[in-house]
Design an enzyme around this catalytic site. Sequence first.
Site, PDB file in Angstrom:
ATOM      1  N   ASN A   1      -0.124  -8.389   5.238  1.00  0.00           N
ATOM      2  CA  ASN A   1      -0.631  -9.036   6.443  1.00  0.00           C
ATOM      3  C   ASN A   1      -1.127 -10.457   6.219  1.00  0.00           C
ATOM      4  O   ASN A   1      -0.844 -11.352   7.012  1.00  0.00           O
ATOM      5  CB  ASN A   1      -1.738  -8.191   7.076  1.00  0.00           C
ATOM      6  CG  ASN A   1      -1.981  -8.585   8.515  1.00  0.00           C
ATOM      7  OD1 ASN A   1      -1.043  -8.880   9.252  1.00  0.00           O
ATOM      8  ND2 ASN A   1      -3.237  -8.629   8.922  1.00  0.00           N
TER       9      ASN A   1
ATOM     10  N   LYS B   1       4.608  -3.073  -3.771  1.00  0.00           N
ATOM     11  CA  LYS B   1       3.284  -2.513  -4.018  1.00  0.00           C
ATOM     12  C   LYS B   1       3.319  -1.315  -4.963  1.00  0.00           C
ATOM     13  O   LYS B   1       2.320  -0.609  -5.114  1.00  0.00           O
ATOM     14  CB  LYS B   1       2.632  -2.145  -2.681  1.00  0.00           C
ATOM     15  CG  LYS B   1       2.480  -3.370  -1.776  1.00  0.00           C
ATOM     16  CD  LYS B   1       1.952  -3.029  -0.410  1.00  0.00           C
ATOM     17  CE  LYS B   1       1.917  -4.286   0.464  1.00  0.00           C
ATOM     18  NZ  LYS B   1       1.392  -4.013   1.819  1.00  0.00           N
TER      19      LYS B   1
ATOM     20  N   PRO C   1      -3.971  -4.183  -1.018  1.00  0.00           N
ATOM     21  CA  PRO C   1      -3.521  -5.332  -1.804  1.00  0.00           C
ATOM     22  C   PRO C   1      -2.059  -5.656  -1.530  1.00  0.00           C
ATOM     23  O   PRO C   1      -1.255  -4.770  -1.247  1.00  0.00           O
ATOM     24  CB  PRO C   1      -3.724  -4.873  -3.249  1.00  0.00           C
ATOM     25  CG  PRO C   1      -4.720  -3.768  -3.175  1.00  0.00           C
ATOM     26  CD  PRO C   1      -4.479  -3.095  -1.860  1.00  0.00           C
ATOM     27  N   GLU C   2      -1.723  -6.936  -1.618  1.00  0.00           N
ATOM     28  CA  GLU C   2      -0.346  -7.366  -1.404  1.00  0.00           C
ATOM     29  C   GLU C   2       0.271  -7.756  -2.742  1.00  0.00           C
ATOM     30  O   GLU C   2      -0.353  -7.617  -3.793  1.00  0.00           O
ATOM     31  CB  GLU C   2      -0.333  -8.497  -0.373  1.00  0.00           C
ATOM     32  CG  GLU C   2      -0.967  -8.040   0.938  1.00  0.00           C
ATOM     33  CD  GLU C   2      -0.955  -9.067   2.053  1.00  0.00           C
ATOM     34  OE1 GLU C   2      -0.111  -9.986   2.030  1.00  0.00           O
ATOM     35  OE2 GLU C   2      -1.799  -8.942   2.973  1.00  0.00           O
TER      36      GLU C   2
ATOM     37  N   ARG D   1      -1.241  -4.571  13.423  1.00  0.00           N
ATOM     38  CA  ARG D   1      -2.091  -5.216  12.419  1.00  0.00           C
ATOM     39  C   ARG D   1      -2.719  -6.469  13.015  1.00  0.00           C
ATOM     40  O   ARG D   1      -2.113  -7.134  13.868  1.00  0.00           O
ATOM     41  CB  ARG D   1      -1.264  -5.606  11.181  1.00  0.00           C
ATOM     42  CG  ARG D   1      -0.540  -4.449  10.496  1.00  0.00           C
ATOM     43  CD  ARG D   1      -1.496  -3.498   9.795  1.00  0.00           C
ATOM     44  NE  ARG D   1      -2.247  -4.147   8.753  1.00  0.00           N
ATOM     45  CZ  ARG D   1      -1.779  -4.402   7.522  1.00  0.00           C
ATOM     46  NH1 ARG D   1      -0.529  -4.070   7.208  1.00  0.00           N
ATOM     47  NH2 ARG D   1      -2.538  -4.984   6.616  1.00  0.00           N
TER      48      ARG D   1
END
Length: 263
Positions: free
Chosen positions: A169, A53, A2-3, A253
């Site tokens: 990302n 985060k 999760p961002e 990524r």
Amino acid sequence: MPEGPEIRRAADNLEAAIKGKPLTDVWFAFPQLKTYQSQLIGQHVTHVETRGKALLTHFSNDLTLYSHNQLYGVWRVVDTSEEPQTTRVLRVKLQTADKTILLYSASDIEMLRPEQLTTHPFLQRVGPDVLDPNLTPEVVKERLLSPRFRNRQFAGLLLDQAFLAGLGNYLRVEILWQVGLTGNHKAKDLNAAQLDALAHALLEIPRFSYATRGQVDENKHHGALFRFKVFHRDGELCERCGGIIEKTTLSSRPFYWCPGCQH
């Protein structure tokens, strides 16, 4: 993983469940935290703060629970009478008369005193949070042009929590598409208009995602709601220029972009 927008949504859910309510039961799995169980009974959560985060759960006796979910940690909100059925390992339980919040599977959990909030290694290292309403495009622009960050390619910079906390990302690729830049660009090479556009997008897109989205797998377009322009859309047509969206790997990524309008 999760961002920032998803972490903030989780914090909102935790606050809505137990903020301001006396704690009737507290349990920690880790031995070094056991001593705090009795200290928190009768106290209440004042607010839940996000630092990128990481979550900071602040209590009325000035203690703060630091937790970072990393890859596997997850918070759950349940009715206090409920017995969750899960194979996950429970790490934290904060219970009130009607609601309980549970942290599963996380391993990075600490209790901090007020003076430790400024000396904790992660909190010292992390940059300003993109969801902090006090963070302005002007400050972001200053960070972009600072000696520390101006020579770094955006492919890596926009994943570095020391630059801006809360980016990840999907935000990286959506921000760069929005401003028509690639992952190979650097702040030092931008003109004034590009720099201004990027500084605004670095705040506006995460905040729009938080306000209208909240879940990584929600990719529906309802009016002005957030939707992915390039993320996971390789092979599709770019809505801006009609080019074909491509997928590559940058900074280890997946990276999605449109060669037709990002250059």
